[in-house]
Design an enzyme around this catalytic site. Sequence first.
Site, PDB file in Angstrom:
ATOM      1  N   GLY A 265      14.508  14.760 -21.961  1.00  0.00           N
ATOM      2  CA  GLY A 265      14.256  13.322 -22.072  1.00  0.00           C
ATOM      3  C   GLY A 265      12.881  12.966 -22.595  1.00  0.00           C
TER       4      GLY A 265
ATOM      5  N   TYR B 281       8.013   1.254  -8.133  1.00  0.00           N
ATOM      6  CA  TYR B 281       7.908   2.708  -8.170  1.00  0.00           C
ATOM      7  C   TYR B 281       8.039   3.119  -9.628  1.00  0.00           C
ATOM      8  CZ  TYR B 281       8.734   2.470  -3.126  1.00  0.00           C
ATOM      9  OH  TYR B 281       8.647   2.189  -1.786  1.00  0.00           O
TER      10      TYR B 281
ATOM     11  N   TYR C 223      14.452   4.590 -13.831  1.00  0.00           N
ATOM     12  CA  TYR C 223      13.189   3.827 -13.866  1.00  0.00           C
ATOM     13  C   TYR C 223      13.210   2.836 -15.040  1.00  0.00           C
ATOM     14  CZ  TYR C 223       8.336   2.747 -14.993  1.00  0.00           C
ATOM     15  OH  TYR C 223       7.184   2.085 -15.324  1.00  0.00           O
TER      16      TYR C 223
ATOM     17  N   LYS D 267      13.585  -1.504 -15.056  1.00  0.00           N
ATOM     18  CA  LYS D 267      12.686  -2.465 -15.720  1.00  0.00           C
ATOM     19  C   LYS D 267      13.461  -3.346 -16.713  1.00  0.00           C
ATOM     20  CE  LYS D 267       8.710  -1.299 -13.885  1.00  0.00           C
ATOM     21  NZ  LYS D 267       7.738  -2.214 -13.321  1.00  0.00           N
TER      22      LYS D 267
ATOM     23  N   LEU E 121       0.821  -1.220   0.000  1.00  0.00           N
ATOM     24  CA  LEU E 121       0.000   0.000   0.000  1.00  0.00           C
ATOM     25  C   LEU E 121       0.857   1.274   0.000  1.00  0.00           C
ATOM     26  CD1 LEU E 121      -2.915  -1.077   2.412  1.00  0.00           C
ATOM     27  CD2 LEU E 121      -2.802  -1.261  -0.088  1.00  0.00           C
TER      28      LEU E 121
HETATM   29  N1  NAD Z   1       0.677   3.556 -15.356  1.00  0.00           N
HETATM   30  C1  NAD Z   1       1.319   3.430 -16.521  1.00  0.00           C
HETATM   31  O1  NAD Z   1       0.987   4.090 -17.506  1.00  0.00           O
HETATM   32  C2  NAD Z   1       2.442   2.420 -16.649  1.00  0.00           C
HETATM   33  C3  NAD Z   1       3.142   2.382 -17.876  1.00  0.00           C
HETATM   34  C4  NAD Z   1       4.167   1.447 -18.014  1.00  0.00           C
HETATM   35  C5  NAD Z   1       4.482   0.554 -16.982  1.00  0.00           C
HETATM   36  N2  NAD Z   1       3.798   0.641 -15.802  1.00  0.00           N
HETATM   37  C6  NAD Z   1       4.152  -0.319 -14.733  1.00  0.00           C
HETATM   38  O2  NAD Z   1       2.969  -0.975 -14.336  1.00  0.00           O
HETATM   39  C7  NAD Z   1       3.015  -1.291 -12.934  1.00  0.00           C
HETATM   40  C8  NAD Z   1       1.790  -0.742 -12.239  1.00  0.00           C
HETATM   41  O3  NAD Z   1       1.716   0.672 -12.448  1.00  0.00           O
HETATM   42  P1  NAD Z   1       0.562   1.529 -11.769  1.00  0.00           P
HETATM   43  O4  NAD Z   1       0.399   2.765 -12.588  1.00  0.00           O
HETATM   44  O5  NAD Z   1      -0.595   0.665 -11.485  1.00  0.00           O
HETATM   45  O6  NAD Z   1       1.313   1.952 -10.408  1.00  0.00           O
HETATM   46  P2  NAD Z   1       0.729   2.009  -8.913  1.00  0.00           P
HETATM   47  O7  NAD Z   1       1.735   2.813  -8.141  1.00  0.00           O
HETATM   48  O8  NAD Z   1      -0.680   2.481  -8.920  1.00  0.00           O
HETATM   49  O9  NAD Z   1       0.772   0.489  -8.465  1.00  0.00           O
HETATM   50  C9  NAD Z   1       1.910  -0.145  -7.917  1.00  0.00           C
HETATM   51  C10 NAD Z   1       1.438  -0.983  -6.734  1.00  0.00           C
HETATM   52  O10 NAD Z   1       2.559  -1.706  -6.196  1.00  0.00           O
HETATM   53  C11 NAD Z   1       2.583  -1.567  -4.772  1.00  0.00           C
HETATM   54  N3  NAD Z   1       3.978  -1.720  -4.349  1.00  0.00           N
HETATM   55  C12 NAD Z   1       5.060  -0.973  -4.701  1.00  0.00           C
HETATM   56  N4  NAD Z   1       6.166  -1.443  -4.116  1.00  0.00           N
HETATM   57  C13 NAD Z   1       5.805  -2.537  -3.395  1.00  0.00           C
HETATM   58  C14 NAD Z   1       6.504  -3.467  -2.574  1.00  0.00           C
HETATM   59  N5  NAD Z   1       7.820  -3.355  -2.355  1.00  0.00           N
HETATM   60  N6  NAD Z   1       5.802  -4.468  -1.988  1.00  0.00           N
HETATM   61  C15 NAD Z   1       4.464  -4.594  -2.185  1.00  0.00           C
HETATM   62  N7  NAD Z   1       3.739  -3.750  -2.955  1.00  0.00           N
HETATM   63  C16 NAD Z   1       4.405  -2.720  -3.545  1.00  0.00           C
HETATM   64  C17 NAD Z   1       1.995  -0.195  -4.505  1.00  0.00           C
HETATM   65  O11 NAD Z   1       1.485  -0.031  -3.200  1.00  0.00           O
HETATM   66  C18 NAD Z   1       0.893  -0.125  -5.574  1.00  0.00           C
HETATM   67  O12 NAD Z   1      -0.313  -0.679  -5.092  1.00  0.00           O
HETATM   68  C19 NAD Z   1       4.336  -0.713 -12.423  1.00  0.00           C
HETATM   69  O13 NAD Z   1       5.288  -1.755 -12.402  1.00  0.00           O
HETATM   70  C20 NAD Z   1       4.708   0.323 -13.477  1.00  0.00           C
HETATM   71  O14 NAD Z   1       6.095   0.508 -13.555  1.00  0.00           O
HETATM   72  C21 NAD Z   1       2.796   1.559 -15.612  1.00  0.00           C
END
Ligand code: NAD
Length: 322
Positions: free
Chosen positions: A283, A74, A139, A143, A31
């Site tokens: 960037g 993150y 970041y 990945k 969370l």
């Molecule tokens: N939102 C986008 O457009 C997008 C685009 C490309 C990639 N991503 C990737 O998709 C994934 C989800 O993105 P999102 O936008 O839903 O982000 P978000 O921040 O809403 O969701 C990430 C979730 O992971 C949890 N979390 C983080 N570190 C943790 C840990 N150490 N242990 C347990 N839980 C943990 C957070 O509490 C959160 O609920 C991420 O890996 C992000 O890099 C997102």
Amino acid sequence: MILVVGGAGYIGSHLVEELVKTSEVIVLDNLSTGHEKAVDPQAIFVKGDLGNERDLKAVFNNYPIKAVMHFAAYSLVGESVTDPLKYYENNVAATLKLLKVMLKYNVKNFIFSSTAATYGIPNVEIINEDSRTQPINPYGQSKLMVENILADFAAAYDLHYVVLRYFNAAGASGSGRIGEMHDPETHLIPIILQHLLGQREQISVFGDDYDTPDGTCIRDYIHVTDLANAHIAALDSLLNAQNKTATYNLGNGQGYSVKEVIDTCEKVTGRKANIIIADRRSGDPARLVASSEKIRQALGWKAERDLEKIIDSAWKWHQSVQ
Ligand SMILES: NC(=O)c1ccc[n+]([C@@H]2O[C@H](COP(=O)([O-])OP(=O)(O)OC[C@H]3O[C@@H](n4cnc5c(N)ncnc54)[C@H](O)[C@@H]3O)[C@@H](O)[C@H]2O)c1
């Protein structure tokens, strides 16, 4: 049972809402950026940390996990530049803990949330999975590092995995129950809609002198439920077909400029935005558009929702939580 790590976050919670229709689901999330109320009530929720082996072992000891979907990370590009340790620790080191525990429990199916940021500044108009990967921030690096680790683990330990490189996730569930709730919000569509709801004074457009038809940056937007469905197709391919390890782009195949996105938001909401043109951000490539042809051919998946549908669903959500 499927373990969804990060299932209380924006994209993870939308995946869980779809996945509970056909599978038993357990969510592990600390969370840090997610919301417990976003987790579908049909899923089991465990508050815990990816980097904590005890939390992980408690889940694997108590539930018969057959695959893991990993959304927890993150993902603020700017913060990753000023605090790379935080990003490598959570996105890479903690992921290694998860993979280690998975192998210990002989769980060998893994789906990983990767990103367009692995490509950096692309040298092609339409990016496919063979395009050069050269991230320009920690970041994106974090990945890509995990992607490379997965390839080595597949060769050495018979891990089966699907890497999904998302472009810009946007929109909200048709159920009206969940939507995008990042804090701080850095994504374009929610920022515009928050402005149109009176929650922000204006919208900054970062540069209008790019080499694009209207001078603003072009990005590829994909509805979060389309993303969720791609994960389910990927999971099916891992569980029901032999060795479907693969890397796929997930985008709409269509780019929209920042100005086009603002125009569409104005059209959907019937409200007028107050825009200021700001300096370019370093960037920011002029254009980031995905080819999703590979996953269409391999798994029959394609994005179903266009920009107007994305914004319409997001608008309903933002109005409901204002
Ligand atoms: N939102 C986008 O457009 C997008 C685009 C490309 C990639 N991503 C990737 O998709 C994934 C989800 O993105 P999102 O936008 O839903 O982000 P978000 O921040 O809403 O969701 C990430 C979730 O992971 C949890 N979390 C983080 N570190 C943790 C840990 N150490 N242990 C347990 N839980 C943990 C957070 O509490 C959160 O609920 C991420 O890996 C992000 O890099 C997102």
